[in-house]
Write an enzyme that holds these catalytic residues in place. Structure first.
Site, PDB file in Angstrom:
ATOM      1  N   LYS A  13      23.225 -32.121  -6.918  1.00 20.07           N
ATOM      2  CA  LYS A  13      24.658 -31.835  -7.060  1.00 20.07           C
ATOM      3  C   LYS A  13      25.512 -32.905  -6.381  1.00 20.07           C
ATOM      4  O   LYS A  13      26.467 -33.407  -6.956  1.00 20.07           O
ATOM      5  CB  LYS A  13      25.000 -30.457  -6.453  1.00 20.07           C
ATOM      6  CG  LYS A  13      24.192 -29.308  -7.039  1.00 20.07           C
ATOM      7  CD  LYS A  13      24.565 -27.976  -6.403  1.00 20.07           C
ATOM      8  CE  LYS A  13      24.260 -27.876  -4.922  1.00 20.07           C
ATOM      9  NZ  LYS A  13      22.807 -27.908  -4.588  1.00 20.07           N
ATOM     10  N   ARG A  88      28.735 -19.830  -4.147  1.00 12.93           N
ATOM     11  CA  ARG A  88      27.332 -19.540  -3.872  1.00 12.93           C
ATOM     12  C   ARG A  88      27.044 -18.045  -3.851  1.00 12.93           C
ATOM     13  O   ARG A  88      25.878 -17.666  -3.662  1.00 12.93           O
ATOM     14  CB  ARG A  88      26.978 -20.098  -2.495  1.00 12.93           C
ATOM     15  CG  ARG A  88      26.240 -21.426  -2.487  1.00 12.93           C
ATOM     16  CD  ARG A  88      26.133 -21.829  -1.042  1.00 12.93           C
ATOM     17  NE  ARG A  88      25.074 -22.707  -0.696  1.00 12.93           N
ATOM     18  CZ  ARG A  88      25.167 -24.045  -0.631  1.00 12.93           C
ATOM     19  NH1 ARG A  88      26.265 -24.649  -0.985  1.00 12.93           N
ATOM     20  NH2 ARG A  88      24.160 -24.750  -0.217  1.00 12.93           N
ATOM     21  N   ARG A 127      15.963 -37.173   2.036  1.00 15.12           N
ATOM     22  CA  ARG A 127      17.397 -37.449   1.829  1.00 15.12           C
ATOM     23  C   ARG A 127      18.048 -38.050   3.066  1.00 15.12           C
ATOM     24  O   ARG A 127      17.798 -37.622   4.180  1.00 15.12           O
ATOM     25  CB  ARG A 127      18.096 -36.127   1.472  1.00 15.12           C
ATOM     26  CG  ARG A 127      19.622 -36.214   1.551  1.00 15.12           C
ATOM     27  CD  ARG A 127      20.294 -35.107   0.812  1.00 15.12           C
ATOM     28  NE  ARG A 127      20.105 -33.786   1.378  1.00 15.12           N
ATOM     29  CZ  ARG A 127      20.530 -32.673   0.790  1.00 15.12           C
ATOM     30  NH1 ARG A 127      21.141 -32.714  -0.368  1.00 15.12           N
ATOM     31  NH2 ARG A 127      20.327 -31.511   1.368  1.00 15.12           N
ATOM     32  N   ARG A 161      20.530 -35.107   7.803  1.00 14.99           N
ATOM     33  CA  ARG A 161      21.081 -33.792   8.180  1.00 14.99           C
ATOM     34  C   ARG A 161      20.078 -33.005   9.001  1.00 14.99           C
ATOM     35  O   ARG A 161      18.898 -32.968   8.653  1.00 14.99           O
ATOM     36  CB  ARG A 161      21.448 -33.005   6.914  1.00 14.99           C
ATOM     37  CG  ARG A 161      22.732 -33.498   6.276  1.00 14.99           C
ATOM     38  CD  ARG A 161      22.953 -32.932   4.905  1.00 14.99           C
ATOM     39  NE  ARG A 161      22.668 -31.506   4.786  1.00 14.99           N
ATOM     40  CZ  ARG A 161      22.824 -30.819   3.674  1.00 14.99           C
ATOM     41  NH1 ARG A 161      23.261 -31.412   2.575  1.00 14.99           N
ATOM     42  NH2 ARG A 161      22.542 -29.538   3.636  1.00 14.99           N
ATOM     43  N   ARG A 172      16.973 -21.865   2.725  1.00 16.97           N
ATOM     44  CA  ARG A 172      18.085 -22.181   1.822  1.00 16.97           C
ATOM     45  C   ARG A 172      17.719 -21.857   0.382  1.00 16.97           C
ATOM     46  O   ARG A 172      18.541 -21.379  -0.396  1.00 16.97           O
ATOM     47  CB  ARG A 172      18.488 -23.648   1.991  1.00 16.97           C
ATOM     48  CG  ARG A 172      19.294 -23.849   3.285  1.00 16.97           C
ATOM     49  CD  ARG A 172      19.197 -25.255   3.846  1.00 16.97           C
ATOM     50  NE  ARG A 172      19.652 -26.257   2.917  1.00 16.97           N
ATOM     51  CZ  ARG A 172      19.375 -27.567   3.032  1.00 16.97           C
ATOM     52  NH1 ARG A 172      18.655 -28.005   4.032  1.00 16.97           N
ATOM     53  NH2 ARG A 172      19.831 -28.401   2.151  1.00 16.97           N
TER      54      ARG A 172
HETATM   55  P1  ADP Z   1      22.510 -28.095  -0.152  1.00 16.20           P
HETATM   56  O1  ADP Z   1      23.195 -28.136  -1.457  1.00 16.20           O
HETATM   57  O2  ADP Z   1      21.685 -29.280   0.143  1.00 16.20           O
HETATM   58  O3  ADP Z   1      21.790 -26.820   0.088  1.00 16.20           O
HETATM   59  P2  ADP Z   1      25.099 -27.935   1.247  1.00 16.20           P
HETATM   60  O4  ADP Z   1      25.530 -29.206   1.873  1.00 16.20           O
HETATM   61  O5  ADP Z   1      25.779 -27.497   0.023  1.00 16.20           O
HETATM   62  O6  ADP Z   1      23.538 -28.058   1.056  1.00 16.20           O
HETATM   63  O7  ADP Z   1      25.203 -26.755   2.311  1.00 16.20           O
HETATM   64  C1  ADP Z   1      24.678 -26.871   3.625  1.00 16.20           C
HETATM   65  C2  ADP Z   1      24.861 -25.550   4.356  1.00 16.20           C
HETATM   66  O8  ADP Z   1      26.280 -25.282   4.481  1.00 16.20           O
HETATM   67  C3  ADP Z   1      24.297 -24.338   3.640  1.00 16.20           C
HETATM   68  O9  ADP Z   1      22.927 -24.126   3.952  1.00 16.20           O
HETATM   69  C4  ADP Z   1      25.191 -23.217   4.192  1.00 16.20           C
HETATM   70  O10 ADP Z   1      24.822 -22.865   5.525  1.00 16.20           O
HETATM   71  C5  ADP Z   1      26.544 -23.897   4.274  1.00 16.20           C
HETATM   72  N1  ADP Z   1      27.333 -23.755   3.027  1.00 16.20           N
HETATM   73  C6  ADP Z   1      27.739 -24.752   2.200  1.00 16.20           C
HETATM   74  N2  ADP Z   1      28.444 -24.280   1.167  1.00 16.20           N
HETATM   75  C7  ADP Z   1      28.480 -22.924   1.329  1.00 16.20           C
HETATM   76  C8  ADP Z   1      29.036 -21.865   0.560  1.00 16.20           C
HETATM   77  N3  ADP Z   1      29.702 -22.069  -0.590  1.00 16.20           N
HETATM   78  N4  ADP Z   1      28.878 -20.600   1.037  1.00 16.20           N
HETATM   79  C9  ADP Z   1      28.225 -20.353   2.192  1.00 16.20           C
HETATM   80  N5  ADP Z   1      27.659 -21.301   2.940  1.00 16.20           N
HETATM   81  C10 ADP Z   1      27.784 -22.588   2.523  1.00 16.20           C
HETATM   82  P1  ADP Z   2      22.080 -31.346  -3.602  1.00 10.46           P
HETATM   83  O1  ADP Z   2      23.477 -31.844  -3.361  1.00 10.46           O
HETATM   84  O2  ADP Z   2      21.970 -30.571  -4.885  1.00 10.46           O
HETATM   85  O3  ADP Z   2      21.521 -30.595  -2.439  1.00 10.46           O
HETATM   86  P2  ADP Z   2      21.383 -34.199  -3.547  1.00 10.46           P
HETATM   87  O4  ADP Z   2      22.254 -34.752  -4.621  1.00 10.46           O
HETATM   88  O5  ADP Z   2      21.766 -34.468  -2.145  1.00 10.46           O
HETATM   89  O6  ADP Z   2      21.144 -32.625  -3.786  1.00 10.46           O
HETATM   90  O7  ADP Z   2      19.889 -34.756  -3.808  1.00 10.46           O
HETATM   91  C1  ADP Z   2      18.847 -34.510  -2.860  1.00 10.46           C
HETATM   92  C2  ADP Z   2      18.025 -35.795  -2.681  1.00 10.46           C
HETATM   93  O8  ADP Z   2      17.300 -36.054  -3.891  1.00 10.46           O
HETATM   94  C3  ADP Z   2      18.868 -37.030  -2.415  1.00 10.46           C
HETATM   95  O9  ADP Z   2      18.188 -37.841  -1.458  1.00 10.46           O
HETATM   96  C4  ADP Z   2      18.947 -37.726  -3.763  1.00 10.46           C
HETATM   97  O10 ADP Z   2      18.988 -39.156  -3.620  1.00 10.46           O
HETATM   98  C5  ADP Z   2      17.672 -37.300  -4.468  1.00 10.46           C
HETATM   99  N1  ADP Z   2      17.879 -37.045  -5.907  1.00 10.46           N
HETATM  100  C6  ADP Z   2      18.971 -36.511  -6.510  1.00 10.46           C
HETATM  101  N2  ADP Z   2      18.786 -36.423  -7.850  1.00 10.46           N
HETATM  102  C7  ADP Z   2      17.543 -36.907  -8.100  1.00 10.46           C
HETATM  103  C8  ADP Z   2      16.767 -37.093  -9.300  1.00 10.46           C
HETATM  104  N3  ADP Z   2      17.251 -36.748 -10.511  1.00 10.46           N
HETATM  105  N4  ADP Z   2      15.517 -37.616  -9.160  1.00 10.46           N
HETATM  106  C9  ADP Z   2      15.037 -37.952  -7.940  1.00 10.46           C
HETATM  107  N5  ADP Z   2      15.715 -37.808  -6.769  1.00 10.46           N
HETATM  108  C10 ADP Z   2      16.959 -37.293  -6.850  1.00 10.46           C
END
Ligand code: ADP
Ligand code: ADP
Ligand code: ZN
Length: 214
Positions: A13, A88, A127, A161, A172
């Site tokens: 995302k 979410r 990541r 992170r 998660r």
């Molecule tokens: P990822 O997509 O890698 O799981 P995010 O950066 O979106 O991680 O979120 C990191 C953390 O921030 C989540 O595990 C949660 O604790 C919090 N968080 C982010 N967005 C939301 C949301 N929309 N609602 C509740 N908690 C959130």
């Molecule tokens: P999200 O925001 O959904 O948690 P990220 O965009 O941060 O996920 O992606 C998680 C990790 O995977 C990052 O290090 C990113 O560079 C890698 N990544 C994202 N999309 C792809 C893909 N299509 N194939 C391989 N690695 C990917």
């Protein structure tokens, strides 16, 4: 244009949002990024959210919806919005409807990044991002063109992170399955869900999303 990118942690995302921002001048609204900024600045919201985020659980619906509302408030009406990591929960989905309504906006697409959960731990534990501009990278799948130098801003500082460890990732993912995946039917009923194969290469995923939104 208002789109939601939906998918479990590591689905891509953030990566795809950054590309849409660069390509179409849309704004990425990432509640995760907003919360991490609040934690860093030690605001009251940040102080409250930190332990929850470290555990991989969800921050309260009120907090994240207030962050989204404030961000939209600061945007001009013409600017497109990419919702990344929000909503979410069903509560948040309903809150978003109301917030968009207040701004005369409506959802165009909910793009679901369809991924194999087995790939996600590897994506997340590899990541990292630029400490200066936030551009995302991966140890294997998206390396800077010149090792150790950010493609976008030239910085040599990177960060990881604290919640990108295997134990927290499992929590998660469980949160995603229990609370986030169930909101898809809300949007399916409206006929706005588009599925993209998130297991393809990053560029191919971008191309598939571009075909949907242009
Ligand atoms: P990822 O997509 O890698 O799981 P995010 O950066 O979106 O991680 O979120 C990191 C953390 O921030 C989540 O595990 C949660 O604790 C919090 N968080 C982010 N967005 C939301 C949301 N929309 N609602 C509740 N908690 C959130
Ligand atoms: P999200 O925001 O959904 O948690 P990220 O965009 O941060 O996920 O992606 C998680 C990790 O995977 C990052 O290090 C990113 O560079 C890698 N990544 C994202 N999309 C792809 C893909 N299509 N194939 C391989 N690695 C990917
Ligand atoms: Zn950078």
């Amino acid at each position: 244009m208002n789109i939601i990118l939906l998918g479990p942690p590591g689905a891509g995302k953030g990566t795809q949002s950054q590309r849409l921002v660069a390509r179409y001048g849309m704004r990425q609204l990432s509640t995760g990024d907003m919360l991490r900024a609040a934690v860093k600045a030690q605001t009251p919201v940040g102080l409250q959210a930190k332990a929850v985020m470290d555990a991989g659980e969800l921050v309260s619906d009120e907090i994240v919806s207030a962050l989204i509302s404030a961000e939209l408030e600061s945007m001009s009406d013409e600017m497109g919005a990419i919702f990344d990591g929000y909503p979410r929960t069903a509560e948040q989905a309903h809150a978003l409807d109301a917030i968009l309504d207040q701004h005369g906006r409506s959802l165009d697409h909910v793009i679901e990044l369809d991924v194999n959960v087995d790939a996600l731990v590897e994506r997340i534990t590899g990541r990292y991002s630029c400490a200066n501009c936030g551009k995302g990278y991966h140890d294997v799948f998206e390396q800077p063109r010149q090792p150790g130098i950010c493609d976008k801003c030239g910085s040599t500082e990177f960060k990881r992170r604290p919640d990108d460890n295997e134990a927290t990732v499992r929590t998660r993912m469980a949160e995603y399955r229990a609370k986030t995946a169930p909101i898809l039917p809300i949007y399916e009923k409206r006929g706005i869900v588009r599925r993209v194969d998130g297991m393809e290469d990053i560029d191919e995923v971008t191309a598939a999303i571009a075909r949907i939104i242009v």
